[in-house]
Design an enzyme around this catalytic site. Sequence first.
Site, PDB file in Angstrom:
ATOM      1  N   LYS A 102      -1.301  10.030   7.252  1.00 27.17           N
ATOM      2  CA  LYS A 102      -0.835   8.676   7.537  1.00 27.17           C
ATOM      3  C   LYS A 102       0.538   8.493   6.896  1.00 27.17           C
ATOM      4  O   LYS A 102       0.690   8.607   5.683  1.00 27.17           O
ATOM      5  CB  LYS A 102      -1.797   7.626   6.999  1.00 27.17           C
ATOM      6  CG  LYS A 102      -1.306   6.198   7.267  1.00 27.17           C
ATOM      7  CD  LYS A 102      -2.086   5.164   6.475  1.00 27.17           C
ATOM      8  CE  LYS A 102      -1.358   3.833   6.555  1.00 27.17           C
ATOM      9  NZ  LYS A 102      -1.943   2.815   5.656  1.00 27.17           N
ATOM     10  N   GLY A 163      -2.073  -6.182   1.711  1.00 27.81           N
ATOM     11  CA  GLY A 163      -2.723  -6.860   0.606  1.00 27.81           C
ATOM     12  C   GLY A 163      -2.695  -8.368   0.670  1.00 27.81           C
ATOM     13  O   GLY A 163      -3.189  -9.038  -0.239  1.00 27.81           O
ATOM     14  N   ALA A 189      -3.295  -3.185   7.646  1.00 30.79           N
ATOM     15  CA  ALA A 189      -2.707  -4.121   6.672  1.00 30.79           C
ATOM     16  C   ALA A 189      -2.895  -5.579   7.081  1.00 30.79           C
ATOM     17  O   ALA A 189      -2.698  -5.945   8.233  1.00 30.79           O
ATOM     18  CB  ALA A 189      -1.223  -3.855   6.445  1.00 30.79           C
ATOM     19  N   GLY A 190      -3.299  -6.379   6.105  1.00 39.25           N
ATOM     20  CA  GLY A 190      -3.383  -7.819   6.278  1.00 39.25           C
ATOM     21  C   GLY A 190      -4.757  -8.379   6.554  1.00 39.25           C
ATOM     22  O   GLY A 190      -4.967  -9.588   6.491  1.00 39.25           O
ATOM     23  N   ASN A 211      -8.130  -1.633   3.026  1.00 40.51           N
ATOM     24  CA  ASN A 211      -8.484  -1.245   1.664  1.00 40.51           C
ATOM     25  C   ASN A 211      -8.723  -2.484   0.809  1.00 40.51           C
ATOM     26  O   ASN A 211      -9.831  -2.752   0.351  1.00 40.51           O
ATOM     27  CB  ASN A 211      -7.396  -0.363   1.066  1.00 40.51           C
ATOM     28  CG  ASN A 211      -7.759   0.198  -0.307  1.00 40.51           C
ATOM     29  OD1 ASN A 211      -6.959   0.869  -0.931  1.00 40.51           O
ATOM     30  ND2 ASN A 211      -8.967  -0.033  -0.803  1.00 40.51           N
ATOM     31  N   THR A 212      -7.664  -3.293   0.628  1.00 44.42           N
ATOM     32  CA  THR A 212      -7.753  -4.438  -0.279  1.00 44.42           C
ATOM     33  C   THR A 212      -8.838  -5.421   0.130  1.00 44.42           C
ATOM     34  O   THR A 212      -9.523  -5.998  -0.725  1.00 44.42           O
ATOM     35  CB  THR A 212      -6.398  -5.163  -0.356  1.00 44.42           C
ATOM     36  OG1 THR A 212      -5.375  -4.219  -0.642  1.00 44.42           O
ATOM     37  CG2 THR A 212      -6.412  -6.230  -1.443  1.00 44.42           C
TER      38      THR A 212
END
Length: 261
Positions: A102, A163, A189-190, A211-212
């Site tokens: 990635k 994040g 993301a987001g 992830n977050t």
Amino acid sequence: MTHDSLMIAGKTYHSRLLVGTGKYKDFSETKAAVEASGAEIITIAIRRSNIGQNPNEPNLLEILPPAKYTLLPNTAGCYSADDAVRTLRLARELLDGHSLVKLEVLGDPQSLYPNVVETISAAKTLVSEGFQVMVYTSDDPIVAKQLEDLGCVAIMPLASLIGSGMGILNPWNLQLIMERVRVPVLVDAGVGTASDAAIAMELGCHGVLMNTAIAAAKNPVLMASAMKLAVEAGRAAYLAGRMPKKLYSAIPSSPTGGLIN
């Protein structure tokens, strides 16, 4: 849904949820959350995780073995094409020739917004060296098409900033990207909660990476399970095809014929 699989770089996956391995309180929580997510592809930040480069530290691969998961080394923390390429060359060496990676090249440490100029430069080099590149980018459909034309195997536009948990801020651009590229499109993301993941899948995205949203939840393992179900539900809803929206056009759910007046 039995035969509805995700194919990336010639390999088939049953899960459309990809998860990261950072930000957990310890390896035990990491392992439990990844298992609860049902993910088959896990992404690892080479600059922040030990996968063998530090022999005296705990090795992430001991709890998440390559025999069980497809590893996706990423370039989190890289701000130039040169750094990103160097990092993934190291990952390939550590992982015995592993080529699926990635790519992300960030613009600044505050917004973590992608630097698309450096991303394109890095993608050119990596593809020419035989890497199979899944690429994090902006939601610009022109850039997405350029990255596909360079040979990237998956396009991963942001939903909102890394994040942030702000969810999908521009669904229209995501749809434009999906109309223009043929390789898988995965929101990256987001995502903040399960409904964000479901919306991404209902739009027709091929998968979601996060992830977050899981690691920063009050109960990461439970959130991982919720994300698994959300991705599955969103995909099923997309395949089913939602009813059309009709403003001020109510249609009774029950038959109106034969009513007693």
